[in-house]
Design a protein around this motif. Structure first.
Motif, mmCIF file in Angstrom:
data_model
loop_
_atom_site.group_PDB
_atom_site.id
_atom_site.type_symbol
_atom_site.label_atom_id
_atom_site.label_comp_id
_atom_site.label_asym_id
_atom_site.label_seq_id
_atom_site.Cartn_x
_atom_site.Cartn_y
_atom_site.Cartn_z
ATOM 1 N N PRO A 3 81.260 33.679 57.133
ATOM 2 C CA PRO A 3 82.438 33.054 57.737
ATOM 3 C C PRO A 3 82.079 31.888 58.652
ATOM 4 O O PRO A 3 82.764 30.875 58.680
ATOM 5 C CB PRO A 3 83.073 34.195 58.538
ATOM 6 C CG PRO A 3 82.585 35.438 57.884
ATOM 7 C CD PRO A 3 81.188 35.099 57.406
ATOM 8 N N ARG A 30 85.684 35.511 64.299
ATOM 9 C CA ARG A 30 86.147 34.164 63.971
ATOM 10 C C ARG A 30 87.614 34.122 63.552
ATOM 11 O O ARG A 30 88.145 33.041 63.323
ATOM 12 C CB ARG A 30 85.281 33.579 62.857
ATOM 13 C CG ARG A 30 83.844 33.369 63.306
ATOM 14 C CD ARG A 30 83.048 32.550 62.339
ATOM 15 N NE ARG A 30 83.652 31.296 61.957
ATOM 16 C CZ ARG A 30 83.597 30.168 62.652
ATOM 17 N NH1 ARG A 30 82.978 30.145 63.806
ATOM 18 N NH2 ARG A 30 84.146 29.073 62.195
ATOM 19 N N PRO A 58 89.274 29.386 56.868
ATOM 20 C CA PRO A 58 90.111 30.406 57.497
ATOM 21 C C PRO A 58 90.169 31.721 56.730
ATOM 22 O O PRO A 58 90.665 32.708 57.247
ATOM 23 C CB PRO A 58 91.485 29.747 57.565
ATOM 24 C CG PRO A 58 91.490 28.741 56.470
ATOM 25 C CD PRO A 58 90.058 28.272 56.329
ATOM 26 N N SER A 59 89.652 31.725 55.478
ATOM 27 C CA SER A 59 89.741 32.975 54.717
ATOM 28 C C SER A 59 88.616 33.100 53.708
ATOM 29 O O SER A 59 88.040 32.112 53.263
ATOM 30 C CB SER A 59 91.081 33.058 53.980
ATOM 31 O OG SER A 59 91.181 32.040 53.009
ATOM 32 N N MET A 109 83.829 38.244 60.723
ATOM 33 C CA MET A 109 85.192 37.861 60.332
ATOM 34 C C MET A 109 86.160 38.127 61.475
ATOM 35 O O MET A 109 87.024 37.295 61.764
ATOM 36 C CB MET A 109 85.618 38.617 59.072
ATOM 37 C CG MET A 109 84.866 38.204 57.824
ATOM 38 S SD MET A 109 85.320 39.165 56.370
ATOM 39 C CE MET A 109 86.926 38.451 55.989
ATOM 40 N N SER A 140 89.577 27.579 51.437
ATOM 41 C CA SER A 140 89.197 28.986 51.477
ATOM 42 C C SER A 140 87.834 29.101 50.823
ATOM 43 O O SER A 140 87.372 28.187 50.155
ATOM 44 C CB SER A 140 90.226 29.854 50.748
ATOM 45 O OG SER A 140 90.246 29.525 49.376
ATOM 46 N N THR A 166 88.652 35.160 60.709
ATOM 47 C CA THR A 166 88.649 34.863 59.275
ATOM 48 C C THR A 166 89.471 35.912 58.541
ATOM 49 O O THR A 166 89.240 37.109 58.683
ATOM 50 C CB THR A 166 87.205 34.859 58.721
ATOM 51 O OG1 THR A 166 86.433 33.918 59.461
ATOM 52 C CG2 THR A 166 87.176 34.496 57.248
#
Length: 196
Positions: free
Chosen positions: A17, A42, A23-24, A39, A5, A44
């Motif tokens: 992102p 993607r 992923p975050s 975000m 992350s 995210t």
């Protein structure tokens, strides 16, 4: 594949992102409209950790540092809540995270406060969305036979989060454990004491 992350305290840039390839984004207290579309594009997720930031403010309040408490609540928490509101409204997946100071149920309450959503709408932030963020979707995160863990509450979550503070049982890999009331965080303890 190992999941990572990206922690972000200053405003993430619109390309954060894409550049981080994670992923975050965690924290993201000062996001603006520029980063949100990236975000969304993607997929995210956003893990705001609101409860941990508010816990810091309340520690200052309890210690008698009212000026610092007010500054954190206004300058940081207010903008952090705005970031959550923008991300939620745009459809960014939002998951709970508590960092070192917060609590999951309190995080859900704060997500509901920031977004104006009802308890059932924010509950996936601590269940299915959180599981997806850490790569465990399909293993845990929803109440289905055969998955890793369940919790059974005594009450109706649609009426508020109080039932989540008092789980009746927890179930892990088919083994039932007695639930116990969870301690309230510093913020909630203070708020309830003030209400009498």
């Amino acid at each position: 594949m190992r999941r990572t992350s990206s922690a972000s305290a200053p405003p993430p840039t619109p390309t954060a992102p894409r550049r981080s390839a994670t992923p975050s984004i965690e924290h993201g207290a000062f996001m603006d409209e520029g980063v949100i579309p990236e975000m969304v594009a993607r997929g995210t997720a956003y893990v705001p950790t609101l409860s941990s930031v508010i816990a810091i403010a309340y520690r200052h309040k309890v210690a008698g540092s009212t000026d610092m408490y007010e500054a954190i609540m206004t300058d940081i928490v207010g903008r952090h809540m705005d970031s959550v509101r923008m991300a939620w409204a745009a459809g960014v997946p939002v998951a709970t995270g508590t960092d070192t100071n917060g609590e999951v149920v309190e995080e859900l309450e704060l997500l509901a406060e920031a977004t104006g959503a009802n308890p059932l709408d924010v509950l996936p932030a601590a269940t299915s969305v959180a599981a997806e963020v850490v790569g465990l979707g399909g293993t845990t995160g929803v109440l289905e036979p055969g998955l890793a863990a369940d919790v059974v509450v005594d009450g109706d979550v649609r009426a508020g989060f109080e039932a989540l503070w008092r789980p009746r049982w927890g179930v892990r890999d088919g083994v039932v454990f007695d639930g116990a009331p969870m301690p309230l965080g510093l913020r909630l303890t203070e708020m309830r004491a003030a209400q009498g």
